[in-house]
Structure formats: C-alpha cells, structure tokens
Design an enzyme around this catalytic site. Structure first.
Site, mmCIF file in Angstrom:
data_model
loop_
_atom_site.group_PDB
_atom_site.id
_atom_site.type_symbol
_atom_site.label_atom_id
_atom_site.label_comp_id
_atom_site.label_asym_id
_atom_site.label_seq_id
_atom_site.Cartn_x
_atom_site.Cartn_y
_atom_site.Cartn_z
ATOM 1 N N SER A 198 0.848 -1.198 0.000
ATOM 2 C CA SER A 198 0.000 0.000 0.000
ATOM 3 C C SER A 198 0.880 1.243 0.000
ATOM 4 C CB SER A 198 -0.885 -0.045 1.250
ATOM 5 O OG SER A 198 -1.806 1.010 1.239
ATOM 6 N N HIS A 200 0.569 4.426 0.679
ATOM 7 C CA HIS A 200 0.603 5.480 1.713
ATOM 8 C C HIS A 200 1.451 5.103 2.912
ATOM 9 C CE1 HIS A 200 -2.418 4.065 4.834
ATOM 10 N NE2 HIS A 200 -2.736 3.261 3.847
ATOM 11 N N THR A 239 -12.099 2.568 -13.770
ATOM 12 C CA THR A 239 -11.138 3.468 -14.415
ATOM 13 C C THR A 239 -9.850 3.558 -13.599
ATOM 14 O OG1 THR A 239 -12.965 4.746 -15.305
ATOM 15 C CG2 THR A 239 -10.827 5.866 -15.207
ATOM 16 N N CYS A 322 -6.970 1.782 12.310
ATOM 17 C CA CYS A 322 -8.336 1.348 12.062
ATOM 18 C C CYS A 322 -9.094 1.118 13.352
ATOM 19 C CB CYS A 322 -8.336 0.063 11.251
ATOM 20 S SG CYS A 322 -7.168 0.127 9.928
#
Ligand code: PLP
Length: 392
Positions: A198, A200, A239, A322
């Site tokens: 990931s 980030h 997209t 989270c």
C-alpha cells in the site's frame, strides 16, 4: 506537530507529488482510451508504474494488479481463493495478530462455511513454524500471514513460512503492507504466491496499492472481486486512478534513497531514552527481529489514551489506525499474551525519514513529564508501588 504515527500513514514526499501533478492537471486522459494521445500518455504512465512495482518485487509486470490499497487486495485474495479452490477445500490458516482487514474477512468467510485455524503466537508475536506444518491439511486452501506486524513491527519468519507452504503445496498470501517500503523482498527467490502493498505506508498517496499474484510459475487462480470493464485483464474493473498509480511508482523509486539506518538510529535512540528516563516501561516484541521504525511501549499503569491527551502536539497511536478509536485493548497485544491493563497502557511510536533527533529528545521529555504527572495523581499507581495489586 511531531509526527510519530508513520505505520498509520506517512507524509507524501515532494518528489512523489511532483510526479503525480501532471496527471491531475494537463494529462488527465483515461488510461484505457488509447485511441488518442492523452489516453496513451496516461496508459504509458500506468504501465511505467507497473514496471516499477514489478522491478521492486523482482516479478513480471503481468503479475502486478493495482488495487485501492491493501484492504482491497486482502478482500480479493481471501474471498477469491476461497471461491476458486472449493473443490480442494475450505480450510484457511492465519494468526490472531493479523490486521483487522484479514481477521474481519476470515470471520465473514467462516460464516459462509470456511474453517479458519488461528495459529498461536508467542510473547514476541512470532508463529511457531512447526505448528504451521502440523496445521496444514489436505483441504487447506490458503495460508495468510503478514510480513511485519503493524503494531509491534515484529517480522515473521517469511522464508520458512513460504518454504513450508510450497513443500505442502498450499498457497501462501503475505500481507506485506508494513514491510514493503522499509525492507526489500525478492519474489523471484521466495516462493510467496500472493503479496500486497500500500503506497501510503511509504510516502506515496493514499487509496492505491498493488497485489502480486504468481502467474509465471505455479499460476494462482483468484476469482475477481470487482467486476466491470476490461481493466487489469478483467481482473479488477474500474477506471485507472492514474495519478495515484504514478505516485505509487514514484514512491517505490524514492525508496532507494531512503535512509533506513537513519530511521533505525532514531528509533533506537528513542527507546534508549525512554528506558533511561521513564521508570517501569517495556518495549513489546524487542526480543524478536523487528521493523527498524517501530516501537510499541508499555508505560506501566498509565493509560495510553490519557497519555495521548497530555501530548496534543505529538501524533502517536494507541493501536492500529483502524481501531484506535476503540476503547478496547489492542487485539495484537492481547494475542501475544499482554493483559488488558498493560495493553491499554501501551502506545505505538513509528518513525520515518522526516523525523529528527531533536524531535526524539523533545518527545521523550514530554512523555516523561506526562507519565510522572499521571502517576503522581493515580491511586492505582500508588497501590501498585505499595505492592497491593495482586495482578503484579
Ligand atoms: N495490513 C496491514 C498490516 C496494515 O498495516 C494496513 C494499514 O494499516 C492494512 C493492511 C490496510 O491497508 P490499506 O490502508 O492500504 O487498506
């Protein structure tokens, strides 16, 4: 603000932003519209980023799929493998110290008929590879274990896990979200079948990640999670997020200049100072191999949530991002045998190349003052010091 929450997310590097900007401004074409120049430019940028991911992992570009991040990749693999391999079985192996994304999906699959084995983890957070060997059965379809724990930084014995899974002919999916960007992995050598990352977490943009799926040797079958257009060979419709994809590639390229040794020094300096200056502290997982940027510290009888309110200009975490809104003790610390009380009194500090030695010194001074003040006001601390708490 002193930012020590780099396992939650990182500051995007200027270089990454520079590479992304043209694709947010003038080069805004759809990467699938290759009939015209703008579309072709976007397409090339996406494929160049794919090259960078493939190079970083030493795999083929055809084995890299862009996702919205690690959570999507985890959902894709767990659900997709479970769906495709039902003829073989419904047994999945994981550990209780995995990220909530893994644990939540495993529980969902359990509701749909999967059998999930949660391997035990020792006090350092390490699984027992003999237990893994014993747990693999004829009907085991997947082993899902993380490379580096997001809360403690403890590193899994990846090579051993991968070798066992290969020897027993079971698919191995590695959640490498905290690992990639900090440590190197050579997937041409390690028999890992699927892996996610990931952007980030290593100074790239949020909302973009990649999933590696072994295709060249021992091809892996995964049912698609997001269906739509023909993007990613129909495996993941939607997209292309061109600018974030470019950002992911740029962030991976940047890692070559990353100063891992510098970050390790900062982290070690931080831990030494904390141990030296603040009584009754302990570093979780310190006896295991760990990520060089992570420090999870117990401040005996000082609630992490309260300590954080005393340091409003320091970004730290009382668990994974989270769940840090939760009042519940960290599931990872509980899994490694830490009591609820000690888990609630633990905080995670995670460093990056943007931190400085001065920040480390300042944060330890602030922590020391806050811990001493909170303990001075705490009846529990007084009882503990008087030897009146039986738990201890
Ligand atoms: N797995 C691990 C180990 C993580 O640390 C995280 C993020 O905190 C995730 C998965 C989820 O990543 P993402 O934010 O890309 O969905």
């Amino acid at each position: 603000m002193i930012y020590l929450d780099n396992n939650a997310t990182t500051r995007m590097s200027d270089q990454v932003l520079e590479e992304m900007l043209p694709f947010l401004r003038e080069d805004y074409g759809n990467a699938s519209s290759i009939q015209h120049k703008l579309g072709r430019r976007a397409h090339q940028a996406v494929e160049q980023a794919r090259e960078r991911v493939a190079q970083a992992l030493r795999v083929d570009t055809k084995e890299i799929f862009f996702t919205s991040g690690a959570t999507e990749a985890i959902n894709t693999v767990l659900k997709g493998v479970y769906q495709r391999y039902q003829a073989k079985g419904r047994h999945i192996i994981t550990s209780p110290a995995e990220h909530k994304a893994v644990l939540t999906v495993c529980e969902q699959l359990r509701g749909e008929g999967a059998e999930v084995t949660y391997l035990s983890v020792n006090a350092q957070g390490l699984i027992d590879t003999d237990e893994l060997k014993r747990s693999i059965r004829e009907d085991t379809v997947l082993v899902c274990l993380m490379a580096a724990n997001n809360e403690t930084g403890v590193l899994a014995p990846l090579g051993d896990i991968a070798a066992i899974c290969r020897q027993k002919d079971v698919l191995f999916f590695c959640d490498a979200t905290q690992y990639i960007g900090k440590l190197d992995i050579d997937l041409s050598q390690e028999p890992i079948d699927m892996l996610c990352l990931s952007a980030h977490k290593f100074h790239g943009p949020k909302g973009i990640g990649a999933l590696y799926v072994r295709r060249k040797s021992k091809p892996t079958q995964i049912a698609s999670l997001i269906q739509g257009g023909k993007q990613e060979h129909g495996f993941r419709g939607g997209t292309y997020a061109v600018a974030p994809i470019v950002g992911l590639g740029a962030a991976l390229k940047d890692i070559e200049q990353n100063d891992a040794e510098y970050v390790r020094e900062l982290r070690d300096q931080f831990e030494q100072l904390v141990m030296q200056e603040i009584a009754e502290t302990k570093v979780h997982g310190s006896e295991a191999p760990r990520l060089y940027n992570t420090s999870n510290i117990l401040f005996k009888h000082v609630r992490g949530a309260e300590l954080m309110t005393k340091l409003p200009d320091v970004a730290i975490s009382s668990g994974s991002a989270c769940v840090s809104g939760d009042r519940d003790p960290s599931h990872v610390l509980k899994a490694i045998g830490i009591s609820d009380e000690d888990a609630l009194c633990s905080l995670r500090f995670s460093f990056s190349k943007y931190n400085t030695r001065e920040e480390v010194v300042e944060v330890v001074a602030k922590l020391k003052a806050a811990v001493e003040k909170l303990r001075a006001e705490s009846p529990v601390w007084k009882m503990y010091k008087a030897g009146l708490l039986d738990e201890l």
